[in-house]
Design a protein around this motif. Sequence first.
Motif, short mmCIF file in Angstrom:
data_model
loop_
_atom_site.label_atom_id
_atom_site.label_comp_id
_atom_site.label_asym_id
_atom_site.label_seq_id
_atom_site.Cartn_x
_atom_site.Cartn_y
_atom_site.Cartn_z
N PRO A 54 -51.85 -51.91 -56.80
CA PRO A 54 -51.53 -52.37 -55.46
C PRO A 54 -51.58 -51.18 -54.50
O PRO A 54 -51.12 -50.09 -54.84
CB PRO A 54 -50.10 -52.92 -55.58
CG PRO A 54 -49.55 -52.34 -56.82
CD PRO A 54 -50.71 -51.96 -57.71
N ASN A 55 -52.19 -51.40 -53.33
CA ASN A 55 -52.37 -50.31 -52.39
C ASN A 55 -52.52 -50.91 -50.99
O ASN A 55 -53.46 -51.66 -50.75
CB ASN A 55 -53.64 -49.52 -52.79
CG ASN A 55 -53.92 -48.36 -51.87
OD1 ASN A 55 -53.43 -48.27 -50.75
ND2 ASN A 55 -54.74 -47.44 -52.36
N PRO A 56 -51.60 -50.61 -50.06
CA PRO A 56 -51.67 -51.23 -48.73
C PRO A 56 -52.94 -50.86 -47.97
O PRO A 56 -53.29 -51.52 -47.00
CB PRO A 56 -50.42 -50.71 -48.01
CG PRO A 56 -49.94 -49.55 -48.80
CD PRO A 56 -50.43 -49.73 -50.20
N GLY B 110 -51.53 -57.85 -47.83
CA GLY B 110 -51.40 -58.28 -46.44
C GLY B 110 -51.16 -57.10 -45.52
O GLY B 110 -50.93 -55.98 -45.98
N TYR C 290 -48.93 -55.48 -43.77
CA TYR C 290 -47.55 -55.07 -43.55
C TYR C 290 -47.24 -54.07 -44.64
O TYR C 290 -47.99 -53.97 -45.62
CB TYR C 290 -46.58 -56.27 -43.63
CG TYR C 290 -46.98 -57.25 -44.70
CD1 TYR C 290 -47.66 -58.42 -44.36
CD2 TYR C 290 -46.74 -56.98 -46.05
CE1 TYR C 290 -48.07 -59.29 -45.34
CE2 TYR C 290 -47.15 -57.85 -47.02
CZ TYR C 290 -47.81 -59.01 -46.67
OH TYR C 290 -48.24 -59.87 -47.65
CL1 6GU Z 1 -50.35 -53.66 -52.44
N1 6GU Z 1 -48.40 -52.14 -51.53
C1 6GU Z 1 -47.51 -51.76 -50.59
N2 6GU Z 1 -46.70 -50.74 -50.85
N3 6GU Z 1 -47.42 -52.36 -49.42
C2 6GU Z 1 -48.24 -53.37 -49.19
C3 6GU Z 1 -49.18 -53.82 -50.11
C4 6GU Z 1 -49.24 -53.17 -51.30
N4 6GU Z 1 -49.86 -54.86 -49.59
C5 6GU Z 1 -49.36 -55.02 -48.38
N5 6GU Z 1 -48.39 -54.13 -48.13
#
Ligand code: 6GU
Length: 262
Positions: free
Chosen positions: A103-105, A155, A157
């Motif tokens: 997961p990575n924003p 998403g 955020y």
């Molecule tokens: Cl995948 N990780 C984080 N830390 N914040 C997020 C996200 C993932 N997707 C949206 N915001």
Amino acid sequence: MKIDIVSVFPEYFDVLNLSLFGKAQAKGLVEVHAHNLRDWTHDVHHSVDDTPVGGGAGMVMKPEVWAECLDELLGLDSSTSESTTEVDDVSTDSTAAPVLIFPNPSAPLFTQRDATELSHADHLLFGCGRYEGYDARIPEYYRAQGVDVREYSIGDYVLNGGEVAVSVMLEAITRLLPGFMGNADSIVEESYTGANALLEHRQYTKPAQWRGISVPDVLLSGDHGKVDRFRRDEALARTNEIRPDLIERLDCASLDKADRKT
Ligand code: 6GU
């Protein structure tokens, strides 16, 4: 489907023993292991992060600790023999090679299409980052080793870490597994993916009149053709209003003559 999750808060995933996911585990449909990344540290402080090279706020997760953990869980460790491959879960048309997901924003958006694709995998390995993220060489290294590495955001955020994002992706993926849901409505989802994605029409139940608000007449007509047309028009109109980006991505071949008038 085998699912490994690596996190500095593995207890976060205790909830997977509840509800539909708990039942799926009991039925043997999914096998989940949540691991503590700190188990692969060697120092007294069990440290997993360090300051960012080039400066800046926060901490970045160290590649060495992740690599020891991922080598072991992916079976890339030279001391791991080939004979550890499991042969119990025989689901057809699935891909045996593990998929490594971070997961990575700042990554591409995770969509229903990704969920559908990943629901065919035999083994998913999620690596939850915390703090300001993880060293960029971790995904780079495993891609170079031939591992299918994915990075996804859920998403626009910011969350504190990957745990919530992994929970979201895991639910979207596993509910598509045959036998996971009580009924077969997961199949219907296929038509809501990718180029044919529309927001759903609104739903009503009985009574037909409630606090002065009526259910649309056509839904009470018993004419299935008209009901389908009404719902389709509403889905198109609502999507156009709320998510015009989805209308732009629509595959024209998925539209019929009546749709074009909408
Ligand atoms: Cl995948 N990780 C984080 N830390 N914040 C997020 C996200 C993932 N997707 C949206 N915001």
